[in-house]
Motif scaffolding. Sequence first.
Motif, PDB file in Angstrom:
ATOM      1  N   MET A   5       0.498 -22.269  52.733  1.00  0.00           N
ATOM      2  CA  MET A   5      -0.701 -23.162  52.922  1.00  0.00           C
ATOM      3  C   MET A   5      -1.682 -22.236  52.412  1.00  0.00           C
ATOM      4  O   MET A   5      -2.285 -22.991  51.647  1.00  0.00           O
ATOM      5  N   ARG A   6      -2.889 -21.365  52.683  1.00  0.00           N
ATOM      6  CA  ARG A   6      -3.526 -20.683  51.855  1.00  0.00           C
ATOM      7  C   ARG A   6      -3.293 -21.053  50.039  1.00  0.00           C
ATOM      8  O   ARG A   6      -3.859 -20.706  49.350  1.00  0.00           O
ATOM      9  N   ALA A   7      -2.030 -20.617  49.978  1.00  0.00           N
ATOM     10  CA  ALA A   7      -1.800 -19.801  48.458  1.00  0.00           C
ATOM     11  C   ALA A   7      -1.722 -21.205  47.587  1.00  0.00           C
ATOM     12  O   ALA A   7      -2.768 -21.530  46.488  1.00  0.00           O
ATOM     13  N   ALA A   8      -1.548 -22.673  48.111  1.00  0.00           N
ATOM     14  CA  ALA A   8      -1.886 -23.903  48.137  1.00  0.00           C
ATOM     15  C   ALA A   8      -2.930 -24.101  47.736  1.00  0.00           C
ATOM     16  O   ALA A   8      -3.427 -24.603  46.724  1.00  0.00           O
ATOM     17  N   LEU A   9      -4.223 -23.967  48.603  1.00  0.00           N
ATOM     18  CA  LEU A   9      -5.803 -24.115  48.506  1.00  0.00           C
ATOM     19  C   LEU A   9      -5.379 -22.912  47.411  1.00  0.00           C
ATOM     20  O   LEU A   9      -6.682 -23.734  46.482  1.00  0.00           O
ATOM     21  N   TRP A  42       7.509 -24.764  42.561  1.00  0.00           N
ATOM     22  CA  TRP A  42       6.832 -26.000  41.966  1.00  0.00           C
ATOM     23  C   TRP A  42       5.483 -25.317  41.201  1.00  0.00           C
ATOM     24  O   TRP A  42       4.782 -25.994  40.829  1.00  0.00           O
ATOM     25  N   CYS A  43       4.253 -24.488  42.116  1.00  0.00           N
ATOM     26  CA  CYS A  43       3.395 -24.280  41.386  1.00  0.00           C
ATOM     27  C   CYS A  43       3.782 -23.380  40.435  1.00  0.00           C
ATOM     28  O   CYS A  43       3.078 -23.740  39.358  1.00  0.00           O
ATOM     29  N   LEU A  44       4.447 -22.497  39.984  1.00  0.00           N
ATOM     30  CA  LEU A  44       4.843 -22.273  39.360  1.00  0.00           C
ATOM     31  C   LEU A  44       5.250 -22.792  37.831  1.00  0.00           C
ATOM     32  O   LEU A  44       4.842 -22.322  36.504  1.00  0.00           O
ATOM     33  N   GLU A  45       5.899 -23.607  38.753  1.00  0.00           N
ATOM     34  CA  GLU A  45       5.823 -24.492  37.129  1.00  0.00           C
ATOM     35  C   GLU A  45       5.168 -25.382  36.740  1.00  0.00           C
ATOM     36  O   GLU A  45       5.187 -25.797  35.769  1.00  0.00           O
ATOM     37  N   GLN A  46       4.423 -25.987  37.544  1.00  0.00           N
ATOM     38  CA  GLN A  46       3.254 -26.982  37.275  1.00  0.00           C
ATOM     39  C   GLN A  46       2.411 -25.616  36.333  1.00  0.00           C
ATOM     40  O   GLN A  46       1.828 -26.030  35.375  1.00  0.00           O
TER      41      GLN A  46
END
Length: 70
Positions: A5-9, A42-46
């Motif tokens: 969750m912190r990484a998403a922030l 997903w974050c890395l793909e973005q």
Amino acid sequence: LSHAMRAALHYQRKEYGDMERDFEIAVKSGKKEGMVWAAYAWCLEQLKEIPCGLLKRVGEFGRVLHYFFT
């Protein structure tokens, strides 16, 4: 899961170095947490930065990601 969750922030705030650090902690502590791996991928793909090492570590899921992202 709290590190994910912190990484998403961090991702939202465009703090990508901190994002990767927190995702690495999250996947090391919960190796079988598929949602954490999916969020990390997903974050890395973005960011267009899927490292081959990540694909190798996730096994079958990595092969599926490799198929879609390459």
